[in-house]
Structures are given as C-alpha cells and as structure tokens.
Design an enzyme around this catalytic site. Structure first.
Site, PDB file in Angstrom:
ATOM      1  N   ASP A  19     108.433  34.473  44.676  1.00 43.46           N
ATOM      2  CA  ASP A  19     107.441  33.658  43.981  1.00 43.46           C
ATOM      3  C   ASP A  19     107.244  32.351  44.748  1.00 43.46           C
ATOM      4  OD1 ASP A  19     105.862  32.385  42.178  1.00 43.46           O
ATOM      5  OD2 ASP A  19     107.374  32.234  40.597  1.00 43.46           O
ATOM      6  N   ASP A 111     100.649  34.736  44.588  1.00 44.79           N
ATOM      7  CA  ASP A 111     101.854  34.160  45.194  1.00 44.79           C
ATOM      8  C   ASP A 111     103.143  34.850  44.747  1.00 44.79           C
ATOM      9  OD1 ASP A 111     102.000  33.157  42.600  1.00 44.79           O
ATOM     10  OD2 ASP A 111     103.010  31.344  43.256  1.00 44.79           O
ATOM     11  N   GLU A 112     103.007  36.058  44.251  1.00 47.12           N
ATOM     12  CA  GLU A 112     104.199  36.784  43.801  1.00 47.12           C
ATOM     13  C   GLU A 112     104.164  38.211  44.303  1.00 47.12           C
ATOM     14  OE1 GLU A 112     105.321  36.762  39.577  1.00 47.12           O
ATOM     15  OE2 GLU A 112     103.879  35.136  39.374  1.00 47.12           O
TER      16      GLU A 112
END
Ligand SMILES: [Mg+2]
Length: 418
Positions: A19, A111-112
C-alpha cells in the site's frame, strides 16, 4: 452442523499486500523533491483536499476539507492540483517492481496490490521478509516513493498487516501469531466490515478481530450473511479470496460520457443518454466483479460548465435499475429546461470487490439479489449473442438516435488515499 475443522481447511499461502504511503502526495514529492518534508495537499482542481502528506495531516488537515478554508486555516500548506497521469504512471512502475519477484499480482487500486509469494522463498533463495525488503528498497531508490507491506496467509490478514505500521512499514503475520494482531485490531478496521456491521457486532460484544475469529462458524453463519463468513475464514488463516491478476486499477472508477450534437435541453433525451451510460458502466462493473458505493451524474452545458450530482448508494450496486431510478428522482437538482447541454456522463466510484460486498444487515437485500440474478443471465445472453440484446426501457430513446460523438473511459481516481 459440525464445527468447521480449522486445521483441515488451512492451505498455507503467503500473500503480500502493498500500500503506497499517502500515494498522490508521495508522487508529487517524487516529481519535485523540494516538497519533501513539507505539508502538501492535492485536490486544488476539485476545490477540496483529496490527499495530504503526513506533515499536513500532523497539522490537522483532513480529507474533503474545502481548499478556501484550508488556505485560511493553514496558510503554509502547499496546495497542488491532482496530476492523474503521473499517478497512473507511478502506480504502474510500482507494480512492475512487485512483478520482478511475483508472477501473480492483483492491482487492487491505484496504490495497492496483492501478490502471491507462495513458494518463492525456495525459488528466489530469499526469505519472504527479504523479498518484501527488496521491493520496498527498490521502490524507494528508483521511484522515491514509500510503501507499507504486509505479509500473511490470506488477503484479509495481509490487509491487516500492511496497515499495522504506516508509513514505511513491513509487518508479517503468521499462523502462529495471527490472534495477537487481531486482538489489537478494532473490528471496524477489518477489510470488508463496514460501519453498520461493526455497530451490530459491537452490540453483540465483538469489539476486536480476535472476538470475531473466536466466534464459532455456526454462529457466524447463523447471524451474518455470506461475505462475513468469508472474512471470518480468511481471518482464521483459511484462504478463500483468490488473487485476481486481471483486476486492473483502471476500474477503481468507471466513467462513461458522451458529447452529442446538436446541443439539447430535452430532458427525456438527456435521461435516455444517462440510462445508456449507466447500463454500460454497470455492465463493465459486473464484468470486473465490482460494485459501486457512490455515483456521480455529470451534465455539461453548451458553455462548457459542469454540473454534477453526487449519489451515495446505501447498498453497493452494479445493476442499473436502482441507480436509474435515483437519477430520475434527483435530476432536477442539476437540470434546468432553460439550459442547453452538450454532454452527459456517469462515474461509478468507490468500487469494491463484489465478494466483500457489504449487505445491509438491516435492510432488505432481496431486491438486490434478484437484480443480480437477472443481470447474470443478461450478461450470459449478451456474451453469446452480442451486446444490446436487452436494455432498460429508459435507454430506448438513446439507441434510436444515431448521433456523432465519442465515448470515453476516463480515469478518475482522485478519491483514493491511505
Ligand atoms: Mg495508500
């Protein structure tokens, strides 16, 4: 029924969850290192704070704060417009680093990602911890970005692990110690357990992840709907949620818009255009097994002004009927017969995986389930016979008219942070 034999059902997997730390702002700092260590926010173009650096957070800046208020209260904070092209570029570069080590990578959001590391210890001759450290170091050195990583036997536990320490964290949860982590994780912090369910669970004395996993499976099945049984199993180290390497972050929101000629003030026509967009967007969401928690209707005027209508969906959906009736109900908030329009659009936002769909435990989900079954059938038929076999009555008008215009799938991912 017999209690579930936990030991028998465990199939050891090693799942990584990565993350980005304050990702959008992280990218801004990577682009312009002079911003490092300063309070920075993005969202200038939207008029509200959409992401903020840890330094801004420490000052008391919060997400959704209007920019004019921010400028008054925190004159030292640097305000930037979102640069989504760069966010997408950096996101892809970040995932490429993970792919150097793992073949199966699921881009869960901008973003993960999840990655299956099972067995790689032997192949790469590194411990899982070393693999994670390498990924973190390479992202840091090559992209100037900081990420937090969690490693655990299941996806839900890997999410607990990546959140454990932020920013720049690396946390490993193992079968032998997972209960220790869950003991310190409040129930509402668990992935897939929404506010309504955590309230219900708390009233039943379940305050932490540990209280939840300590319940017997028969209790979970008797008191909660199926997705929670999945979460319960995952928290008990039983792998249920598979990685989906096809799931792309482009679909953290789905947008359908069309510009038409000539401009029009015909409400019926605008609604039929919207109905068509909604059907297409929902079809795409179903294809990727996603449901939307929020939708925005856009009307663009002849003079290039935008009007948008935000619709919060109490039960996340990917079927068009419910959304279309809400649009019909609320369109007058943004539509005026005196104005001429050149485009309509719909954005499905806050998309989450269908499998963690949070049924409203108090509401009636029967209708949602019925629609789900109907759309499954329609999708199957259309796969066989081509698109547009079945459509909503409200879409009819839009299909009758052959017009010039461009459909565009835009990326709008400005609402992801943490
Ligand atoms: Mg993040």
């Amino acid at each position: 029924m017999n209690e579930l034999d936990l030991e028998k059902n465990k199939k050891a997997k090693v799942i990584l969850h990565m993350d980005g730390d304050a990702f959008f702002v992280g990218v801004e700092v990577a682009k312009n290192p002079k911003l490092k260590g300063k309070p920075v926010v993005t969202g200038e173009e939207r008029g509200i704070v959409s992401a903020f650096s840890y330094e801004a957070k420490a000052l008391g800046v919060s997400r959704g704060m209007p920019i004019f208020r921010l400028k008054k209260e925190f004159p030292n904070v640097i305000v930037l417009p979102g640069d989504y092209k760069s966010y997408v570029k950096y996101s892809q570069m970040m995932f490429e680093v993970v792919r150097r080590y793992a073949d199966d990578v699921e881009e869960y959001s901008i973003d993960e990602c999840f990655a299956d590391l099972t067995g790689l210890e032997k192949v790469l001759k590194m411990t899982y911890k070393e693999i994670a450290e390498r990924i973190k170091r390479e992202i840091n050195n090559e992209l100037n970005l900081s990420v937090s990583i969690g490693i655990a036997p299941t996806k839900v536990l890997a999410k607990v692990a990546s959140k454990w320490k932020k920013p720049d964290g690396l946390t490993i949860i193992e079968e032998k110690n997972y209960k220790k982590f869950l003991e310190e994780t409040p129930i509402e912090k668990i992935w897939g357990i929404g506010p309504k369910t955590s309230e219900l669970l708390k009233r039943k004395g379940i305050l932490t992840g540990l209280d939840f996993v300590n319940k017997k499976d028969s209790w979970i099945e008797g008191n909660l709907s199926k997705p929670y049984f999945t979460i319960w199993k995952e928290l008990n180290c039983i792998n249920v949620l598979k990685l989906d390497p096809e799931l792309k972050s482009e679909y953290s929101s789905i947008q359908k818009t069309r510009t038409f000629h000539p401009v029009t003030n015909d409400k019926k026509y605008l609604l039929s255009q919207l109905s068509k967009h909604i059907e297409e967007a929902c079809r795409k969401a179903r294809y990727y097994k996603l449901v939307a928690k929020r939708a925005t209707v856009i009307l663009k005027t002849k003079d290039f002004n935008y009007f948008d209508l935000n619709i919060k969906l109490d039960v996340p959906i990917n079927s068009p009927e419910t959304l279309m009736s809400l649009v019909n109900e609320k369109i007058n908030n943004i539509y005026s017969p005196k104005v001429f329009y050149r485009a309509t659009g719909i954005v499905l936002q806050d998309l989450v995986s269908e499998i963690t769909l949070q049924n409203d435990l108090f509401g009636n989900t029967e209708k949602t389930n019925k629609l789900k079954i109907i759309h499954k059938q329609i999708d199957l038929l259309e796969k066989k016979f081509g698109k547009r076999l079945v459509h909503l009555g409200s879409t009819h008008e839009a299909l009758k008219i052959i017009e010039k215009g461009t459909d565009s799938d835009d990326l709008d991912r400005d609402l992801l942070f943490l």
